[in-house]
Design a protein around this motif. Structure first.
Motif, PDB file in Angstrom:
ATOM      1  N   VAL A  54       0.824  -1.270   0.029  1.00 25.64           N
ATOM      2  CA  VAL A  54      -0.101  -0.072  -0.010  1.00 25.64           C
ATOM      3  C   VAL A  54       0.899   1.222  -0.139  1.00 25.64           C
ATOM      4  O   VAL A  54       1.893   1.202   0.821  1.00 25.64           O
ATOM      5  CB  VAL A  54      -0.935   0.058   1.213  1.00 25.64           C
ATOM      6  N   GLY A  55       0.749   2.235  -0.728  1.00 25.73           N
ATOM      7  CA  GLY A  55       1.269   3.482  -0.704  1.00 25.73           C
ATOM      8  C   GLY A  55       2.323   3.428  -1.740  1.00 25.73           C
ATOM      9  O   GLY A  55       2.523   2.314  -2.504  1.00 25.73           O
ATOM     10  N   ASP A  56       3.108   4.717  -2.032  1.00 22.08           N
ATOM     11  CA  ASP A  56       3.693   5.037  -2.962  1.00 22.08           C
ATOM     12  C   ASP A  56       5.233   4.549  -2.393  1.00 22.08           C
ATOM     13  O   ASP A  56       5.639   4.253  -1.442  1.00 22.08           O
ATOM     14  CB  ASP A  56       4.136   6.371  -3.529  1.00 22.08           C
ATOM     15  N   HIS A  57       6.180   4.244  -3.420  1.00 23.89           N
ATOM     16  CA  HIS A  57       7.477   3.738  -3.102  1.00 23.89           C
ATOM     17  C   HIS A  57       8.565   4.798  -2.994  1.00 23.89           C
ATOM     18  O   HIS A  57       8.696   5.701  -4.130  1.00 23.89           O
ATOM     19  CB  HIS A  57       8.050   2.689  -4.141  1.00 23.89           C
ATOM     20  N   LEU A  58       9.149   5.048  -1.718  1.00 26.00           N
ATOM     21  CA  LEU A  58       9.960   5.905  -1.599  1.00 26.00           C
ATOM     22  C   LEU A  58      11.570   5.641  -2.273  1.00 26.00           C
ATOM     23  O   LEU A  58      12.128   4.589  -1.830  1.00 26.00           O
ATOM     24  CB  LEU A  58      10.378   6.161   0.081  1.00 26.00           C
ATOM     25  N   LEU A  59      11.897   6.362  -3.059  1.00 23.68           N
ATOM     26  CA  LEU A  59      13.030   6.363  -3.739  1.00 23.68           C
ATOM     27  C   LEU A  59      14.158   6.964  -3.207  1.00 23.68           C
ATOM     28  O   LEU A  59      15.464   6.343  -3.318  1.00 23.68           O
ATOM     29  CB  LEU A  59      13.075   6.545  -5.237  1.00 23.68           C
ATOM     30  N   GLY A  60      14.008   8.173  -2.702  1.00 26.39           N
ATOM     31  CA  GLY A  60      15.228   8.915  -2.117  1.00 26.39           C
ATOM     32  C   GLY A  60      14.598  10.099  -1.261  1.00 26.39           C
ATOM     33  O   GLY A  60      13.803  10.472  -1.193  1.00 26.39           O
ATOM     34  N   VAL A  61      15.657  10.614  -0.341  1.00 28.22           N
ATOM     35  CA  VAL A  61      15.525  11.425   0.524  1.00 28.22           C
ATOM     36  C   VAL A  61      16.683  12.414   0.310  1.00 28.22           C
ATOM     37  O   VAL A  61      17.952  12.145   0.423  1.00 28.22           O
ATOM     38  CB  VAL A  61      15.487  10.918   2.180  1.00 28.22           C
TER      39      VAL A  61
END
Length: 81
Positions: A54-61
């Motif tokens: 569920v939710g979007d995939h965090l690719l970078g901060v």
């Protein structure tokens, strides 16, 4: 689809249907030069066929370190500083 948002204000800064590394880099560098205290989150919108997560995939901060845009390592959505 990819998007970049501010971690401080939850404002979407950039949105694109395709991956363009040069454009994404320019957006991140320019935003962090103008707002050095800001932290940016870079996401990929999850596919509708993917029902496992569920939710979007965090690719970078990204944040400003010593006057330059720097990618912050993450582990389990925790920032490693």
């Amino acid at each position: 689809m990819y998007y970049i948002e501010s971690a401080d204000t939850d404002e979407k800064i950039y949105e694109s249907k395709s991956f363009d590394a040069a454009e994404i880099k320019d957006v991140i560098v320019n935003r962090l030069q103008n707002n050095p205290a800001e932290r940016l989150l870079y996401y990929k919108v999850k596919d509708k066929a993917d029902t496992k997560y569920v939710g979007d995939h965090l690719l970078g901060v990204y944040e400003n370190r010593k006057g330059k845009a720097a990618r912050i390592l993450t582990h389990g959505y925790r920032y490693l500083t």
